[in-house]
Design a protein around this motif. Structure first.
Motif, PDB file in Angstrom:
ATOM      1  N   UNK A 232       0.837  -1.201   0.000  1.00  0.00           N
ATOM      2  CA  UNK A 232       0.000   0.000   0.000  1.00  0.00           C
ATOM      3  C   UNK A 232       0.869   1.247   0.000  1.00  0.00           C
ATOM      4  N   UNK A 233       0.475   2.243  -0.802  1.00  0.00           N
ATOM      5  CA  UNK A 233       1.271   3.468  -0.904  1.00  0.00           C
ATOM      6  C   UNK A 233       0.436   4.706  -0.602  1.00  0.00           C
ATOM      7  N   UNK A 234       0.735   5.411   0.501  1.00  0.00           N
ATOM      8  CA  UNK A 234       0.139   6.725   0.740  1.00  0.00           C
ATOM      9  C   UNK A 234       1.005   7.804   0.090  1.00  0.00           C
TER      10      UNK A 234
ATOM     11  N   UNK B 199       5.875   7.034   0.001  1.00  0.00           N
ATOM     12  CA  UNK B 199       6.716   5.988   0.560  1.00  0.00           C
ATOM     13  C   UNK B 199       5.931   4.714   0.746  1.00  0.00           C
ATOM     14  N   UNK B 200       6.659   3.633   0.881  1.00  0.00           N
ATOM     15  CA  UNK B 200       6.025   2.350   1.138  1.00  0.00           C
ATOM     16  C   UNK B 200       7.079   1.392   1.658  1.00  0.00           C
TER      17      UNK B 200
ATOM     18  N   UNK C 203      -3.934   9.088  -2.007  1.00  0.00           N
ATOM     19  CA  UNK C 203      -3.201  10.329  -1.828  1.00  0.00           C
ATOM     20  C   UNK C 203      -4.113  11.517  -1.614  1.00  0.00           C
ATOM     21  N   UNK C 204      -3.536  12.563  -1.041  1.00  0.00           N
ATOM     22  CA  UNK C 204      -4.241  13.824  -0.821  1.00  0.00           C
ATOM     23  C   UNK C 204      -3.458  14.930  -1.503  1.00  0.00           C
ATOM     24  N   UNK C 205      -4.161  15.816  -2.186  1.00  0.00           N
ATOM     25  CA  UNK C 205      -3.493  16.873  -2.959  1.00  0.00           C
ATOM     26  C   UNK C 205      -4.109  18.228  -2.640  1.00  0.00           C
TER      27      UNK C 205
END
Length: 238
Positions: free
Chosen positions: A32-34, A64-65, A233-235
């Motif tokens: 999983x990648x945030x 990162x992951x 993700x958050x942008x």
């Protein structure tokens, strides 16, 4: 000193760097990648920032992951060398990596109609790898970090006024990989996201990402990894 030993001693440092080692390998398909991203519009259409549109912007990103995998080292196979440890087969290894990546890139977007557009990116990146290899009675760790050049290409499909489908390929090569063949570090990323605007200046990104990582640190083992899986993700956009 024995005359026959002198040439051997003089050559020893060079031969040490040429000894074959087995690469450390990780393939993890469920990593999983945030991620987080902030972009600043520099020129172009004066539209709502969260709606993809023509223009040039500057992006700051962080992601990162972690990944892990087993690896078999057979008898007679070249050793795995990491940190101050040498792993000699036959062994069953457990390899782990904590991967962090930061980038600052200029992004240019161009739309051909109200729905479809393309983008190109160039800037700087920084890759950090925390590696660990363990086997019964042994464990070794090593940190590898490099700065370098980052580039990218992508496409955008505006499905709805506040919803878009975005695909992007991006690549990173450390400065030593570009200018000198000395302990290079590279990575590539393929990502596909459904992006939903959350008001004027924010958006949520959900989808899938695959990373391919490569690092050399002679005389230690090379490192190669494929990490893929769901991404969120958050942008923020201004």
């Amino acid at each position: 000193m024995n005359r026959c030993r002198l040439p051997v001693l003089l050559l020893a440092p060079g031969l040490a760097g040429c000894l074959a080692t087995t690469p450390i390998q990780i393939t993890d398909r469920s990593a999983f990648q945030p991620s987080a991203r902030v972009s600043f519009q520099l020129s172009g259409d004066q539209e709502t920032p969260s709606r993809p549109h023509d223009g040039v912007a500057f992006e700051l990103g962080a992601t990162g992951k972690s990944g892990s995998a087993g690896q078999s080292l057979a008898a007679g196979q070249p050793d795995v060398v990491l940190g101050d440890q040498t792993f000699t087969g036959p062994l069953q290894l457990t390899n782990q990596v904590d991967f962090r990546y930061y980038e600052g890139m200029f992004r240019a977007r161009k739309f051909f109609n109200d729905a479809l557009g393309i983008e190109a990116l160039i800037g700087l990146g920084y890759t950090s790898l925390d590696l660990a290899v363990s086997a019964p009675g042994q464990r070794a760790t090593e940190d590898r970090s490099r700065g370098g050049l980052a580039v990218g290409l992508g496409g955008v499909w505006r499905v709805l006024p506040s919803t878009s489908l975005q695909a992007r390929w991006s690549g990173f090569a450390s400065f030593d990989a570009i200018f000198f063949p000395n302990e290079p570090m590279t990575n590539t990323r393929v990502e596909l996201h459904l992006v939903q605007a959350l008001g004027r200046n924010a958006a949520l990104r959900a989808g899938w990402t695959e990373w391919r990582l490569s690092s050399e640190n002679s005389p230690n083992s090379d490192f190669k990894a494929t990490l893929s899986g769901p991404a969120l993700g958050f942008e923020l956009m201004f």
